[in-house]
Motif scaffolding. Structure first.
Motif, PDB file in Angstrom:
ATOM      1  N   GLU A 123       0.824  -1.215   0.000  1.00  0.00           N
ATOM      2  CA  GLU A 123       0.000   0.000   0.000  1.00  0.00           C
ATOM      3  C   GLU A 123       0.860   1.269   0.000  1.00  0.00           C
ATOM      4  OE1 GLU A 123      -3.536   2.199   2.603  1.00  0.00           O
ATOM      5  OE2 GLU A 123      -2.819   0.197   3.186  1.00  0.00           O
ATOM      6  N   SER A 124       1.851   1.322   0.887  1.00  0.00           N
ATOM      7  CA  SER A 124       2.686   2.522   0.976  1.00  0.00           C
ATOM      8  C   SER A 124       3.537   2.705  -0.281  1.00  0.00           C
ATOM      9  CB  SER A 124       3.580   2.459   2.211  1.00  0.00           C
ATOM     10  OG  SER A 124       4.441   1.330   2.179  1.00  0.00           O
ATOM     11  N   THR A 125       3.946   1.604  -0.893  1.00  0.00           N
ATOM     12  CA  THR A 125       4.726   1.694  -2.131  1.00  0.00           C
ATOM     13  C   THR A 125       3.892   2.307  -3.241  1.00  0.00           C
ATOM     14  OG1 THR A 125       6.092  -0.216  -1.536  1.00  0.00           O
ATOM     15  CG2 THR A 125       5.996   0.382  -3.870  1.00  0.00           C
ATOM     16  N   LEU A 126       2.650   1.855  -3.362  1.00  0.00           N
ATOM     17  CA  LEU A 126       1.759   2.413  -4.381  1.00  0.00           C
ATOM     18  C   LEU A 126       1.478   3.889  -4.116  1.00  0.00           C
ATOM     19  CD1 LEU A 126      -0.767  -0.530  -4.919  1.00  0.00           C
ATOM     20  CD2 LEU A 126       1.051   0.233  -6.466  1.00  0.00           C
ATOM     21  N   ASN A 159       3.453   5.998  -2.646  1.00  0.00           N
ATOM     22  CA  ASN A 159       4.665   6.740  -2.987  1.00  0.00           C
ATOM     23  C   ASN A 159       4.809   6.900  -4.500  1.00  0.00           C
ATOM     24  OD1 ASN A 159       7.896   6.641  -1.268  1.00  0.00           O
ATOM     25  ND2 ASN A 159       7.103   8.095  -2.736  1.00  0.00           N
ATOM     26  N   LEU A 160       4.545   5.843  -5.253  1.00  0.00           N
ATOM     27  CA  LEU A 160       4.637   5.910  -6.715  1.00  0.00           C
ATOM     28  C   LEU A 160       3.556   6.825  -7.296  1.00  0.00           C
ATOM     29  CD1 LEU A 160       5.299   2.144  -7.556  1.00  0.00           C
ATOM     30  CD2 LEU A 160       6.966   4.001  -7.687  1.00  0.00           C
ATOM     31  N   GLN A 161       2.361   6.700  -6.780  1.00  0.00           N
ATOM     32  CA  GLN A 161       1.239   7.499  -7.290  1.00  0.00           C
ATOM     33  C   GLN A 161       1.418   8.982  -6.980  1.00  0.00           C
ATOM     34  OE1 GLN A 161      -1.995   5.492  -5.341  1.00  0.00           O
ATOM     35  NE2 GLN A 161      -1.903   3.705  -6.692  1.00  0.00           N
ATOM     36  N   LYS A 162       2.106   9.285  -5.904  1.00  0.00           N
ATOM     37  CA  LYS A 162       2.355  10.672  -5.529  1.00  0.00           C
ATOM     38  C   LYS A 162       3.046  11.440  -6.655  1.00  0.00           C
ATOM     39  CE  LYS A 162       3.875  11.284  -1.406  1.00  0.00           C
ATOM     40  NZ  LYS A 162       4.751  11.266  -0.203  1.00  0.00           N
ATOM     41  N   TYR A 163       3.892  10.734  -7.416  1.00  0.00           N
ATOM     42  CA  TYR A 163       4.644  11.372  -8.501  1.00  0.00           C
ATOM     43  C   TYR A 163       4.076  11.039  -9.882  1.00  0.00           C
ATOM     44  CZ  TYR A 163       7.929  12.134  -4.713  1.00  0.00           C
ATOM     45  OH  TYR A 163       8.507  12.509  -3.524  1.00  0.00           O
ATOM     46  N   GLY A 164       2.916  10.408  -9.894  1.00  0.00           N
ATOM     47  CA  GLY A 164       2.263  10.122 -11.165  1.00  0.00           C
ATOM     48  C   GLY A 164       2.914   9.040 -11.986  1.00  0.00           C
ATOM     49  N   PHE A 165       3.611   8.098 -11.351  1.00  0.00           N
ATOM     50  CA  PHE A 165       4.211   7.002 -12.107  1.00  0.00           C
ATOM     51  C   PHE A 165       3.111   6.177 -12.775  1.00  0.00           C
ATOM     52  CE2 PHE A 165       7.988   7.705  -9.402  1.00  0.00           C
ATOM     53  CZ  PHE A 165       8.983   7.642 -10.377  1.00  0.00           C
ATOM     54  N   ASP A 221      -1.982  -2.457  -8.266  1.00  0.00           N
ATOM     55  CA  ASP A 221      -1.701  -3.820  -7.793  1.00  0.00           C
ATOM     56  C   ASP A 221      -1.299  -4.759  -8.919  1.00  0.00           C
ATOM     57  OD1 ASP A 221      -2.072  -3.549  -5.011  1.00  0.00           O
ATOM     58  OD2 ASP A 221      -4.256  -3.626  -5.236  1.00  0.00           O
ATOM     59  N   ALA A 222      -1.908  -4.621 -10.065  1.00  0.00           N
ATOM     60  CA  ALA A 222      -1.649  -5.549 -11.162  1.00  0.00           C
ATOM     61  C   ALA A 222      -0.232  -5.439 -11.709  1.00  0.00           C
ATOM     62  CB  ALA A 222      -2.657  -5.319 -12.289  1.00  0.00           C
ATOM     63  N   HIS A 223       0.377  -4.274 -11.574  1.00  0.00           N
ATOM     64  CA  HIS A 223       1.697  -4.045 -12.167  1.00  0.00           C
ATOM     65  C   HIS A 223       2.809  -3.931 -11.135  1.00  0.00           C
ATOM     66  CE1 HIS A 223      -1.209  -2.802 -15.257  1.00  0.00           C
ATOM     67  NE2 HIS A 223      -0.314  -3.274 -16.096  1.00  0.00           N
ATOM     68  N   LEU A 224       2.480  -4.147  -9.872  1.00  0.00           N
ATOM     69  CA  LEU A 224       3.471  -4.137  -8.801  1.00  0.00           C
ATOM     70  C   LEU A 224       3.700  -5.577  -8.357  1.00  0.00           C
ATOM     71  CD1 LEU A 224       5.263  -2.675  -6.727  1.00  0.00           C
ATOM     72  CD2 LEU A 224       3.229  -2.470  -5.257  1.00  0.00           C
ATOM     73  N   LEU A 225       4.856  -6.129  -8.700  1.00  0.00           N
ATOM     74  CA  LEU A 225       5.171  -7.528  -8.402  1.00  0.00           C
ATOM     75  C   LEU A 225       6.200  -7.564  -7.272  1.00  0.00           C
ATOM     76  CD1 LEU A 225       5.373  -8.933 -12.056  1.00  0.00           C
ATOM     77  CD2 LEU A 225       3.377  -8.640 -10.569  1.00  0.00           C
TER      78      LEU A 225
END
Length: 279
Positions: A155-158, A160-166, A171-175
């Motif tokens: 959850e925290s990784t997503l 952090n990534l979403q914060k910068y618009g990656f 979930d489907a693309h985070l392995l």
């Protein structure tokens, strides 16, 4: 002249007042028990955070990635859609503040301290990463994030990534790491549905099983064997802070004390006398 003197007096008083109220900058104390293994993290983090050369190397890596991607798009064969596989830590997110905090306490990496850090979702980006991956996504290329972060960090990784618009930060693309830290099964999972055009990482094991848990000598030999892939399909980001290069020095025994690590670091260094004896 009277008015001018008054003006200078007011300015001087203001400056003296500012100096009197300004807080003194006190350097953080480094524990007396620090060793090379710990102090080295401060130097490598300092380079990562403050050296313009570090940023230049990151931009260089992502500029090359863009050139290789453009070529792959021109040559794209019919069939499966294109994908890029990227690592996260020190490839798209910068975790050097955690290394600094640990080192200033006289500590190396600790799992719980790492979890505390990632749970905050405040890591900054690696220079060039957001713009390149957004560019790739704009060309219809799917991004997969293959990382050895654990499931509790999802959850925290997503966030952090979403914060910068990656792109594709879901979930489907985070392995994440599951039973094993080896990334090959996850790369093969992506390969079943996509043609992988680029792999991005800061650690050689991000690119091929060939490099996993190898000695210093084997890693050097295999890099020479794979030389043509670097800057082509393999895009390497600089990381002097940690990685299998460090693990190879310790023979992947991460339970060593800082003092034991220091002895192995010193033994691995090449001195002038070593070169003189060789030649």
């Amino acid at each position: 002249m009277k008015n001018l003197s008054y003006t200078y007096g007011v300015l001087l008083a203001g400056l003296l007042s500012a100096c009197a109220t300004q807080k003194a900058v006190v350097p953080a104390a480094v524990p007396a028990s620090s060793t090379l293994a710990v102090d080295g993290k401060l130097w490598s983090s300092l380079w990562q955070q403050r050296a313009a050369e570090y940023k230049a190397l990151c931009f260089q890596a992502y500029n090359i990635a863009r050139l290789r991607l453009d070529l792959a798009l021109q040559q794209q064969p019919a069939g499966k859609p294109l994908a890029i596989i990227t690592d996260i830590d020190e490839t798209v997110l910068d975790n050097s503040p955690n290394s600094v905090s640990q080192a200033l306490q006289g500590k190396d990496y600790e799992p719980q301290a790492w979890l505390n850090w990632t749970s905050k979702a405040v890591a900054d980006t690696v220079p060039g990463a957001p713009s390149f991956l957004k560019y790739a996504a704009s060309k219809g290329v799917t991004i997969y994030y293959i990382t050895n972060r654990s499931e509790p960090e999802r959850e925290s990784t997503l966030v952090n990534l979403q914060k910068y618009g990656f792109p594709n930060a879901d979930d489907a693309h985070l392995l994440l790491k599951q039973a094993s830290s080896g990334k090959e099964p996850r790369r093969q999972q992506v390969q079943q549905t996509h043609t992988i055009v680029l792999l991005l990482g800061d650690n050689l094991a991000d690119f091929a099983t060939l490099f996993e848990k190898r000695s210093i000598e084997d890693r050097t030999q295999f890099v020479q064997q794979q030389a043509a892939n670097f800057g082509d399909k393999f895009i390497v980001l600089p990381n002097a802070n940690y990685g299998d290069w460090e693990g190879a020095i310790y023979k992947y025994n991460y339970g060593l004390t800082p003092e034991q690590k220091e002895a192995m670091i010193k033994a691995a260094l090449i001195q002038e006398s070593d070169r003189s004896a060789k030649y």
